[in-house]
Design a protein around this motif. Structure first.
Motif, PDB file in Angstrom:
ATOM      1  N   LEU A 250     -26.764  -1.458  36.822  1.00 62.50           N
ATOM      2  CA  LEU A 250     -28.182  -1.808  36.749  1.00 62.50           C
ATOM      3  C   LEU A 250     -28.395  -3.192  37.353  1.00 62.50           C
ATOM      4  O   LEU A 250     -27.444  -3.982  37.462  1.00 62.50           O
ATOM      5  CB  LEU A 250     -28.645  -1.784  35.290  1.00 62.50           C
ATOM      6  N   PRO A 251     -29.661  -3.526  37.723  1.00 59.31           N
ATOM      7  CA  PRO A 251     -29.932  -4.826  38.348  1.00 59.31           C
ATOM      8  C   PRO A 251     -29.473  -6.019  37.522  1.00 59.31           C
ATOM      9  O   PRO A 251     -29.033  -7.024  38.064  1.00 59.31           O
ATOM     10  CB  PRO A 251     -31.457  -4.815  38.517  1.00 59.31           C
ATOM     11  N   VAL A 252     -29.594  -5.936  36.200  1.00 59.21           N
ATOM     12  CA  VAL A 252     -29.100  -7.021  35.346  1.00 59.21           C
ATOM     13  C   VAL A 252     -27.874  -6.499  34.625  1.00 59.21           C
ATOM     14  O   VAL A 252     -27.977  -5.844  33.591  1.00 59.21           O
ATOM     15  CB  VAL A 252     -30.171  -7.478  34.329  1.00 59.21           C
ATOM     16  N   GLN A 253     -26.722  -6.731  35.186  1.00 56.90           N
ATOM     17  CA  GLN A 253     -25.488  -6.185  34.644  1.00 56.90           C
ATOM     18  C   GLN A 253     -24.582  -7.317  34.177  1.00 56.90           C
ATOM     19  O   GLN A 253     -24.192  -8.172  34.956  1.00 56.90           O
ATOM     20  CB  GLN A 253     -24.768  -5.357  35.714  1.00 56.90           C
ATOM     21  N   GLU A 254     -24.247  -7.298  32.892  1.00 52.61           N
ATOM     22  CA  GLU A 254     -23.499  -8.411  32.302  1.00 52.61           C
ATOM     23  C   GLU A 254     -22.004  -8.347  32.583  1.00 52.61           C
ATOM     24  O   GLU A 254     -21.288  -9.288  32.268  1.00 52.61           O
ATOM     25  CB  GLU A 254     -23.729  -8.422  30.790  1.00 52.61           C
ATOM     26  N   ASP A 255     -21.524  -7.233  33.138  1.00 57.81           N
ATOM     27  CA  ASP A 255     -20.083  -7.057  33.269  1.00 57.81           C
ATOM     28  C   ASP A 255     -19.551  -7.302  34.673  1.00 57.81           C
ATOM     29  O   ASP A 255     -18.404  -6.980  34.959  1.00 57.81           O
ATOM     30  CB  ASP A 255     -19.696  -5.638  32.838  1.00 57.81           C
ATOM     31  N   VAL A 256     -20.363  -7.864  35.546  1.00 58.02           N
ATOM     32  CA  VAL A 256     -19.947  -8.022  36.945  1.00 58.02           C
ATOM     33  C   VAL A 256     -18.696  -8.891  37.052  1.00 58.02           C
ATOM     34  O   VAL A 256     -17.734  -8.539  37.744  1.00 58.02           O
ATOM     35  CB  VAL A 256     -21.084  -8.627  37.794  1.00 58.02           C
ATOM     36  N   VAL A 257     -18.694 -10.029  36.367  1.00 56.91           N
ATOM     37  CA  VAL A 257     -17.546 -10.937  36.444  1.00 56.91           C
ATOM     38  C   VAL A 257     -16.281 -10.252  35.948  1.00 56.91           C
ATOM     39  O   VAL A 257     -15.204 -10.386  36.534  1.00 56.91           O
ATOM     40  CB  VAL A 257     -17.813 -12.222  35.627  1.00 56.91           C
ATOM     41  N   SER A 258     -16.396  -9.483  34.866  1.00 59.39           N
ATOM     42  CA  SER A 258     -15.238  -8.779  34.319  1.00 59.39           C
ATOM     43  C   SER A 258     -14.662  -7.804  35.335  1.00 59.39           C
ATOM     44  O   SER A 258     -13.439  -7.697  35.493  1.00 59.39           O
ATOM     45  CB  SER A 258     -15.624  -8.034  33.041  1.00 59.39           C
ATOM     46  N   TYR A 259     -15.539  -7.110  36.035  1.00 57.70           N
ATOM     47  CA  TYR A 259     -15.063  -6.154  37.039  1.00 57.70           C
ATOM     48  C   TYR A 259     -14.448  -6.865  38.245  1.00 57.70           C
ATOM     49  O   TYR A 259     -13.456  -6.388  38.811  1.00 57.70           O
ATOM     50  CB  TYR A 259     -16.197  -5.232  37.484  1.00 57.70           C
ATOM     51  N   VAL A 260     -15.020  -7.982  38.631  1.00 56.37           N
ATOM     52  CA  VAL A 260     -14.437  -8.753  39.733  1.00 56.37           C
ATOM     53  C   VAL A 260     -13.032  -9.217  39.347  1.00 56.37           C
ATOM     54  O   VAL A 260     -12.080  -9.111  40.132  1.00 56.37           O
ATOM     55  CB  VAL A 260     -15.329  -9.963  40.089  1.00 56.37           C
ATOM     56  N   ARG A 261     -12.886  -9.713  38.123  1.00 52.10           N
ATOM     57  CA  ARG A 261     -11.575 -10.154  37.653  1.00 52.10           C
ATOM     58  C   ARG A 261     -10.591  -8.999  37.544  1.00 52.10           C
ATOM     59  O   ARG A 261      -9.381  -9.178  37.688  1.00 52.10           O
ATOM     60  CB  ARG A 261     -11.715 -10.864  36.306  1.00 52.10           C
ATOM     61  N   ALA A 262     -11.120  -7.802  37.258  1.00 51.89           N
ATOM     62  CA  ALA A 262     -10.256  -6.618  37.146  1.00 51.89           C
ATOM     63  C   ALA A 262      -9.815  -6.104  38.507  1.00 51.89           C
ATOM     64  O   ALA A 262      -8.917  -5.256  38.587  1.00 51.89           O
ATOM     65  CB  ALA A 262     -10.983  -5.513  36.387  1.00 51.89           C
ATOM     66  N   GLY A 263     -10.452  -6.602  39.573  1.00 50.34           N
ATOM     67  CA  GLY A 263     -10.026  -6.223  40.913  1.00 50.34           C
ATOM     68  C   GLY A 263     -11.010  -5.404  41.715  1.00 50.34           C
ATOM     69  O   GLY A 263     -10.680  -4.943  42.815  1.00 50.34           O
TER      70      GLY A 263
END
Length: 237
Positions: A101-114
């Motif tokens: 979704l446009p406001v997604q709180e998990d973006v950083v977590s997914y970036v860190r996950a690869g």
């Protein structure tokens, strides 16, 4: 809107070789429809489209696809853990997370996950194909709609980390910690004084000392600091 490439790729998938894909999505209609649409596009090859995570992971490990398309909202599996598993075990398979979704709180977590790319819930087919091509070529793609969410989350994490370091570096007295905890609970100076059985002017003095020690400017910031580090160990009242 065309996805934004946040890093210029140094390596591009050789021309003439189809981009190989594994699709993991537990919505059958969406999964089969998406796989069929990708099949119609030149330059793409869907190796597997599955709702079975174990089956999909086996295919990823064996075939080492260029891209893994991963649904953000898997019902029976943690998509974040799955992204991390793919990245750790088959780093050449670049992960694109779909359905945010446009406001997604998990973006950083997914970036860190690869994860290397993101597809919004309202993305067009052109967005999808552009993102797949860019990620397969070595780029990292973040849709413009997620940029603010990412930066805000990074900023919050940085503030929280800094406050944690400050807490470790600064020695608060037992009484000052009691005051900080109660400020975090939203109590007034009078209520704090009543609970701790001390004078109101003494509470004010403790608040002043806490502000100076933690380099904060207001009671609100002290309350935010209290919440950012979690509930501290309560001293005896």
């Amino acid at each position: 809107m065309t996805p934004e490439r946040v890093r210029t790729p140094r390596h591009v998938t050789p021309q003439g070789r189809p981009i190989s894909l594994v699709l993991i999505d537990d919505n059958r209609l969406l999964r089969e429809g998406l796989a069929a649409m990708i099949h119609t596009q030149p330059g793409f090859k869907v190796l597997a489209a599955s709702a079975d995570v174990d089956e999909a992971l086996k295919k990823v490990r064996e075939a080492k696809p260029d891209v893994v398309l991963l649904d953000f909202g898997l019902e029976d599996h943690d998509s974040l853990s799955l992204a991390a598993t793919v990245h750790a075990e088959v780093p050449a398979a670049r992960v694109i997370v779909m359905g945010l979704l446009p406001v997604q709180e998990d973006v950083v977590s997914y970036v860190r996950a690869g994860a290397s790319g993101f597809i919004m819930k309202n993305a067009t087919l052109q967005d999808l194909f552009d993102t797949i091509r860019a990620v397969a070529g070595g780029a990292e793609v973040l849709p413009q709609a997620l940029t603010n969410s990412l930066f805000n989350q990074i900023a919050r994490n940085a503030v929280a980390d800094n406050r944690a370091r400050v807490q470790e570096a600064v020695r608060l007295t037992s009484r000052e910690r009691q005051v900080v905890d109660r400020l975090g609970a939203g109590l007034s100076n009078k209520e704090i004084a009543t609970q701790l059985q001390i004078a109101v002017h003494t509470v004010k003095s403790h608040v002043h000392n806490v502000l100076e020690k933690l380099a904060l400017r207001s009671r609100l910031e002290v309350a935010a600091f209290s919440h950012s580090r979690g509930s501290s160990k309560r001293s005896e009242q």
